[in-house]
Scaffold this motif. Structure first.
Motif, PDB file in Angstrom:
ATOM      1  N   ILE A  72       0.682  -1.187   0.406  1.00  0.00           N
ATOM      2  CA  ILE A  72       0.270  -0.101  -0.115  1.00  0.00           C
ATOM      3  C   ILE A  72       1.130   1.364   0.564  1.00  0.00           C
ATOM      4  O   ILE A  72       0.788   2.066  -0.705  1.00  0.00           O
ATOM      5  CB  ILE A  72      -0.586  -0.106   1.344  1.00  0.00           C
ATOM      6  CG1 ILE A  72      -1.889  -1.429   1.183  1.00  0.00           C
ATOM      7  CG2 ILE A  72      -1.794   1.756   1.393  1.00  0.00           C
ATOM      8  CD1 ILE A  72      -3.028  -1.473   2.507  1.00  0.00           C
ATOM      9  N   THR A  82      -4.034   5.465  -3.243  1.00  0.00           N
ATOM     10  CA  THR A  82      -4.386   5.264  -1.903  1.00  0.00           C
ATOM     11  C   THR A  82      -5.704   3.980  -2.043  1.00  0.00           C
ATOM     12  O   THR A  82      -6.382   4.039  -2.934  1.00  0.00           O
ATOM     13  CB  THR A  82      -5.361   6.492  -1.198  1.00  0.00           C
ATOM     14  OG1 THR A  82      -3.899   7.049  -1.490  1.00  0.00           O
ATOM     15  CG2 THR A  82      -5.335   5.723  -0.048  1.00  0.00           C
ATOM     16  N   LYS A  84      -7.626   1.641   1.046  1.00  0.00           N
ATOM     17  CA  LYS A  84      -7.796   1.982   2.523  1.00  0.00           C
ATOM     18  C   LYS A  84      -9.454   0.882   2.877  1.00  0.00           C
ATOM     19  O   LYS A  84      -9.927   1.327   1.691  1.00  0.00           O
ATOM     20  CB  LYS A  84      -8.297   3.192   2.592  1.00  0.00           C
ATOM     21  CG  LYS A  84      -9.138   4.039   2.358  1.00  0.00           C
ATOM     22  CD  LYS A  84      -9.071   5.544   2.379  1.00  0.00           C
ATOM     23  CE  LYS A  84      -9.462   5.568   3.997  1.00  0.00           C
ATOM     24  NZ  LYS A  84      -9.947   7.410   3.982  1.00  0.00           N
ATOM     25  N   SER A  86     -13.007  -0.049   3.016  1.00  0.00           N
ATOM     26  CA  SER A  86     -13.905   0.914   3.634  1.00  0.00           C
ATOM     27  C   SER A  86     -14.841   0.563   4.708  1.00  0.00           C
ATOM     28  O   SER A  86     -15.305  -0.648   5.015  1.00  0.00           O
ATOM     29  CB  SER A  86     -15.061  -0.296   2.325  1.00  0.00           C
ATOM     30  OG  SER A  86     -16.360   0.764   2.512  1.00  0.00           O
ATOM     31  N   ASP A  90     -18.608   5.238   5.891  1.00  0.00           N
ATOM     32  CA  ASP A  90     -17.922   6.498   4.674  1.00  0.00           C
ATOM     33  C   ASP A  90     -19.391   7.110   3.928  1.00  0.00           C
ATOM     34  O   ASP A  90     -20.090   6.909   3.959  1.00  0.00           O
ATOM     35  CB  ASP A  90     -17.770   5.651   3.437  1.00  0.00           C
ATOM     36  CG  ASP A  90     -16.293   4.925   4.802  1.00  0.00           C
ATOM     37  OD1 ASP A  90     -15.762   5.623   5.677  1.00  0.00           O
ATOM     38  OD2 ASP A  90     -15.591   4.384   3.973  1.00  0.00           O
ATOM     39  N   TRP A 129     -12.778   7.792  -6.958  1.00  0.00           N
ATOM     40  CA  TRP A 129     -12.807   6.593  -5.890  1.00  0.00           C
ATOM     41  C   TRP A 129     -13.544   4.752  -6.675  1.00  0.00           C
ATOM     42  O   TRP A 129     -14.436   5.075  -6.835  1.00  0.00           O
ATOM     43  CB  TRP A 129     -13.526   7.080  -4.499  1.00  0.00           C
ATOM     44  CG  TRP A 129     -12.995   7.882  -3.912  1.00  0.00           C
ATOM     45  CD1 TRP A 129     -12.727   9.091  -3.943  1.00  0.00           C
ATOM     46  CD2 TRP A 129     -12.013   8.233  -2.563  1.00  0.00           C
ATOM     47  NE1 TRP A 129     -11.848  10.361  -2.961  1.00  0.00           N
ATOM     48  CE2 TRP A 129     -11.526   9.378  -2.229  1.00  0.00           C
ATOM     49  CE3 TRP A 129     -11.110   6.477  -2.063  1.00  0.00           C
ATOM     50  CZ2 TRP A 129     -10.563   9.364  -1.080  1.00  0.00           C
ATOM     51  CZ3 TRP A 129     -10.453   6.526  -1.021  1.00  0.00           C
ATOM     52  CH2 TRP A 129     -10.004   8.022  -0.328  1.00  0.00           C
ATOM     53  N   TYR A 139     -12.800  -2.601   0.071  1.00  0.00           N
ATOM     54  CA  TYR A 139     -11.914  -1.395  -0.172  1.00  0.00           C
ATOM     55  C   TYR A 139     -11.871  -0.387  -0.962  1.00  0.00           C
ATOM     56  O   TYR A 139     -13.029  -0.551  -2.162  1.00  0.00           O
ATOM     57  CB  TYR A 139     -10.510  -2.146  -0.576  1.00  0.00           C
ATOM     58  CG  TYR A 139      -9.606  -3.443   0.183  1.00  0.00           C
ATOM     59  CD1 TYR A 139      -8.628  -3.188   1.071  1.00  0.00           C
ATOM     60  CD2 TYR A 139     -10.633  -4.355   0.431  1.00  0.00           C
ATOM     61  CE1 TYR A 139      -8.224  -3.663   2.277  1.00  0.00           C
ATOM     62  CE2 TYR A 139      -9.641  -5.393   1.682  1.00  0.00           C
ATOM     63  CZ  TYR A 139      -9.112  -4.901   2.233  1.00  0.00           C
ATOM     64  OH  TYR A 139      -8.587  -5.587   3.762  1.00  0.00           O
TER      65      TYR A 139
END
Length: 442
Positions: A72, A82, A84, A86, A90, A129, A139
């Motif tokens: 990562i 990036t 990360k 989920s 969110d 995203w 993710y």
């Protein structure tokens, strides 16, 4: 005076038409390029993002916890990507904002699965995203959305501006190349009109049509020069051959005719014939004149001094002494003398029998307009334009005197040689007025 009609030169018309044509072509090219570039760019952007997601998914699936952290961090440092987990809390905004982003989102779902979420921001952080699933975990993959955008308006403006500048410069070059031979032809024709027959155009042009036109023009100039030379020789010979017997006739008349009145009439007829010959020679005079600053008032006064018989003509002048025009002093004096003589013959007052002439002036921009007006019977308006035709005579009211019929034709031709203009009109209060238009001297 005659009106100046507004007209574009051939150069500017060619330039404007070429510029418009090329500008329309550029606009059409830009629109076509944008239409053809839109879908391939959107598909390519979606493919790149889908490849990143698939690679990230495979790497995370087969990496242990320590290597996963390292992976990562490497993706973030090297690719600005990036990764990360989920979280249920969110919040995100849809990525689809326009046609381009909608196409990318649809292409990503077709490649990654219908459950794939494509967002424009997550928890207030902008970017592209993509939420994907590894086994039971979700993710987020974030990358900079600017990497997959279309060309910005500023970039389009720069490219279109460069294309327009190149178009204008190219139009100027092409217009000059097209109009250069035509401009040379126009200049040479103006010299021919002014009596200069030595103009020669380039007969070695690459363009066949222009070369043939130049050859024809040069041939015409040579023939006109020959005709002018023959005419000058012929008129000089006629003048010489006629004046010799006229001088002999006058001498014999004065010596042999006893009757005083008959002798006086015969001498007057001979003088009139001699004056007519002078008119012919003035009209056939060559066209070259040298223009210099000339004080108009001085030339007018000299011309007035030749008409001293106040029982037949009275001339008044209202000219400032500092008014100067670009002219040939001799030619301008001949113009004024002819106008005064024309007024003396044809502009007599019906009641007094005396010709009253007024000379005035006006400044119109860079021109000086002299006006010579008599108070005679005037001329029918339909015949005004014909008064400068050689040998033409107007109505009977203005043809009481004899002459060659060349006076006003000589005036018009002399003014043309000096780059001026000549116009005749009936005055508002009666009589004929002649307008002489010449360039004002600096």
């Amino acid at each position: 005076m005659s009106e100046n009609r507004l007209a574009l030169s051939l150069f500017w018309r060619t330039f404007i038409l070429l510029g418009l044509l090329l500008t329309v072509g550029i606009v059409a090219w830009v629109q076509t390029f944008r239409a053809l570039e839109f879908e391939p760019r959107a598909v390519q952007s979606a493919q790149q993002v889908a490849s990143l997601v698939n690679l990230s998914r495979a790497a995370l699936r087969y990496a242990d916890s320590i290597n996963r952290v390292t992976l990562i961090k490497a993706l973030f440092d090297q690719e600005s990507i990036t990764l990360k987990p989920s979280e249920p809390a969110d919040s995100y905004q849809p990525f689809e904002q326009n046609r381009f982003t909608r196409t990318i989102a649809e292409e990503l779902r077709s490649r990654l699965g219908a459950e794939t979420v494509v967002a424009g921001s997550v928890n207030g952080v902008p970017g592209l995203w993509v939420r994907f699933q590894i086994e039971q975990d979700l993710y987020w993959l974030q990358t900079d959305s600017r990497r997959f955008g279309t060309m910005t308006g500023r970039l389009w403006f720069v490219w279109v501006g460069i294309a327009l500048i190149a178009t204008l410069l190219g139009s100027i070059v092409i217009a000059r190349l097209i109009n250069k031979p035509l401009k040379e032809l126009s200049f040479a024709a103006s010299r021919i009109r002014g009596g200069e027959y030595d103009s020669r155009l380039d007969e070695s042009m690459i363009t066949r049509e222009i070369r043939e036109v130049n050859q024809g023009f040069n041939r015409m100039a040579r023939e006109l020069a020959k005709v002018e030379e023959d005419r000058a020789v012929m008129l000089a010979g006629i003048s010489h051959d006629l004046r010799t017997p006229l001088a002999r006739m006058r001498l014999e008349t004065e010596m042999s005719v006893a009757d005083e009145e008959a002798r006086r009439n015969m001498v007057a007829d001979i003088e009139q014939l001699d004056a007519i010959i002078d008119k012919f020679m003035d009209y056939a005079r060559p066209g070259e004149v040298e223009l210099v600053p000339v004080h108009v008032a001085t030339v007018v006064d000299k011309a007035i001094s030749q008409f001293r018989d106040t029982q037949r003509i009275r001339i008044t002048s209202k000219l400032p002494i500092d008014t100067r025009v670009m002219a040939d002093e001799t030619e301008l004096g001949r113009v004024l003398t002819n106008l005064f003589e024309n007024a003396r013959r044809y502009g007599r007052n019906t009641y007094t029998g005396v010709t009253n002439v007024e000379v005035s002036y006006a400044r119109v921009g860079s021109w000086v307009v002299l006006s010579v007006r008599d108070h005679g019977p005037g001329v029918a308006s339909e015949k005004l334009s014909e008064l400068t035709t050689p040998f033409f005579r107007g109505d009977a009211a203005r043809t009481a005197a004899t002459g060659a019929g060349l006076g006003l034709a000589i005036v018009e031709k002399a003014l043309q040689r000096m780059g001026g203009d000549f116009e005749l009109a009936n005055a508002a209060g009666g009589g004929l007025v002649a307008h002489i238009k010449l360039k004002r001297a600096p």
